[in-house]
Design a protein around this motif. Structure first.
Motif, PDB file in Angstrom:
ATOM      1  N   ASP A 111       8.468  -0.683   5.108  1.00  0.00           N
ATOM      2  CA  ASP A 111       6.763   0.557   5.433  1.00  0.00           C
ATOM      3  C   ASP A 111       7.282   1.256   6.135  1.00  0.00           C
ATOM      4  OD1 ASP A 111       4.082   0.650   4.191  1.00  0.00           O
ATOM      5  OD2 ASP A 111       3.673  -0.040   5.749  1.00  0.00           O
ATOM      6  N   VAL A 137       7.936   3.889   4.293  1.00  0.00           N
ATOM      7  CA  VAL A 137       7.018   5.963   4.362  1.00  0.00           C
ATOM      8  C   VAL A 137       8.444   6.971   4.557  1.00  0.00           C
ATOM      9  CG1 VAL A 137       4.828   4.287   4.924  1.00  0.00           C
ATOM     10  CG2 VAL A 137       6.146   5.332   7.036  1.00  0.00           C
ATOM     11  N   SER A 141       4.697  10.935   1.833  1.00  0.00           N
ATOM     12  CA  SER A 141       4.910   9.496   1.109  1.00  0.00           C
ATOM     13  C   SER A 141       3.227   9.207   1.611  1.00  0.00           C
ATOM     14  CB  SER A 141       5.615   8.577   1.383  1.00  0.00           C
ATOM     15  OG  SER A 141       5.812   8.475   2.935  1.00  0.00           O
ATOM     16  N   TRP A 142       2.935   9.233   2.722  1.00  0.00           N
ATOM     17  CA  TRP A 142       1.630   8.612   3.330  1.00  0.00           C
ATOM     18  C   TRP A 142       1.001   9.490   4.261  1.00  0.00           C
ATOM     19  CZ3 TRP A 142       1.819   5.786   9.002  1.00  0.00           C
ATOM     20  CH2 TRP A 142       2.844   6.694   9.725  1.00  0.00           C
ATOM     21  N   SER A 144      -0.881   6.457   1.630  1.00  0.00           N
ATOM     22  CA  SER A 144      -1.630   6.617  -0.253  1.00  0.00           C
ATOM     23  C   SER A 144      -3.442   7.031  -1.274  1.00  0.00           C
ATOM     24  CB  SER A 144      -1.175   5.134  -0.610  1.00  0.00           C
ATOM     25  OG  SER A 144      -2.404   3.799  -0.291  1.00  0.00           O
ATOM     26  N   GLN A 243       4.279   3.848  -2.286  1.00  0.00           N
ATOM     27  CA  GLN A 243       5.754   4.768  -2.717  1.00  0.00           C
ATOM     28  C   GLN A 243       5.526   4.630  -3.779  1.00  0.00           C
ATOM     29  OE1 GLN A 243       5.991   5.797   1.372  1.00  0.00           O
ATOM     30  NE2 GLN A 243       4.291   4.883   1.486  1.00  0.00           N
ATOM     31  N   TYR A 247      10.695   8.495  -3.937  1.00  0.00           N
ATOM     32  CA  TYR A 247      10.710   8.609  -2.233  1.00  0.00           C
ATOM     33  C   TYR A 247      12.146   8.069  -1.989  1.00  0.00           C
ATOM     34  CZ  TYR A 247       6.154  10.909  -1.607  1.00  0.00           C
ATOM     35  OH  TYR A 247       5.499  12.245  -1.983  1.00  0.00           O
ATOM     36  N   HIS A 268       4.784  -3.173  -3.801  1.00  0.00           N
ATOM     37  CA  HIS A 268       5.384  -2.613  -2.372  1.00  0.00           C
ATOM     38  C   HIS A 268       6.374  -3.908  -1.309  1.00  0.00           C
ATOM     39  CE1 HIS A 268       5.334   0.474   1.187  1.00  0.00           C
ATOM     40  NE2 HIS A 268       4.415  -1.059   1.809  1.00  0.00           N
TER      41      HIS A 268
END
Length: 288
Positions: A111, A137, A141-142, A144, A243, A247, A268
């Motif tokens: 993460d 991440v 992508s972040w 979320s 995620q 990605y 996740h």
């Protein structure tokens, strides 16, 4: 000078068992075993507890493992005046490695820990031997969608949230991290909630974690991913709600020689859904 202290009373359910002072702040950490060093970096909303079913097996296989709670997380200090973004955490990790006389390490990073790992491998390539990224991440992508809503609704007035409201919010988020919500109940859920069950813990959650959910820290690395020159494996949960696997595929294409492994039934927090598979992948990658 390295300062180590005994475990203090009231330590959370962290995997850590010692404290160390690094650059004037206290980090809770665990340093065990002999052999090639492996550093485990946790994500958010989490702390070293997430590695409890992985790290002991890596130690038993003959590795030295370093696990710690990021600054502002778990049992580590929660200072009022320190930057706890992933970029700042990477710089602090370099100082931690220096304090422990670890010149070069293998990184297993999940993460936001994966963002720290990417930064370390790009800015300090001489310090990283291998890099295993787990549901990291990356790029833009972040945060979320659900975290963006929490940032909009609660970040600036989180002090107005009651303890019950906060716990309901965090429980909903934590149950999104696993493919089967039943895995995030009872004792496991209690452990993830535990560091935040005080006014300080709730304030720290927003100020040290949520306030730094900012993709600028990974987008700034995008053009440099092609410079990575080390073995990289990317491990991903096929049911990750935060995620997407797209990605993972993008990272695999952009990092030279990277290999991708997808656990189709995991979410996740892959180590909660299938700790045995994560352990196998870690050991296989380290031995490759």
């Amino acid at each position: 000078m390295t300062v180590r202290t005994a475990v203090t009373a009231g330590r959370s359910m962290s995997l850590t068992d010692n404290d160390i002072i690094v650059d004037g702040v206290r980090l809770a950490y665990r340093d065990r075993g002999d052999g090639p060093p492996v550093v485990f970096l946790h994500g958010t909303p989490s702390y070293s507890y997430e590695w409890r079913d992985v790290v002991p097996h890596v130690e038993a296989a003959g590795y030295r493992t370093l696990t710690y709670d990021l600054l502002g997380y778990g049992a580590s200090e929660r200072p009022l005046d320190r930057d706890t973004s992933v970029t700042a955490q990477a710089a602090l990790l370099v100082e931690l490695l220096d304090e422990l006389d670890l010149a070069r390490v293998n990184l297993v990073a999940h993460d936001i820990g994966g963002a720290i790992g990417q930064r370390l491998a790009i800015d300090w390539p001489e310090r990283v031997h291998r890099l295993l990224l787990i549901d990291t991440v990356s790029y833009d992508s972040w945060p979320s969608a659900t975290w963006r809503q929490i940032i909009r609704d609660n970040l600036d007035d989180h002090a107005a949230m009651s303890a019950a409201e906060f716990e309901r919010m965090l429980t909903r988020q934590l149950q999104m991290t696993v493919s089967d919500a039943n895995r995030m109940r009872g004792e496991v859920l209690e452990a993830y909630l535990d560091p935040h069950r005080s006014p300080l813990g709730r304030a720290s959650f927003f100020d040290h974690q949520v306030r730094h959910y900012d993709s600028a820290h990974t987008e700034s690395l995008t053009a440099r991913l092609g410079d990575l020159d080390l073995p990289v494996r990317i491990l991903w949960g096929g049911r990750d709600q935060w995620q997407p696997v797209s990605y993972a595929e993008r990272l695999t294409a952009d990092i030279p020689g990277a290999e991708l492994v997808v656990l189709p039934e995991a979410g996740h927090f892959v180590m909660e859904d299938d700790a045995a598979a994560v352990t196998r992948e870690v050991l296989d990658f380290l031995a490759a």
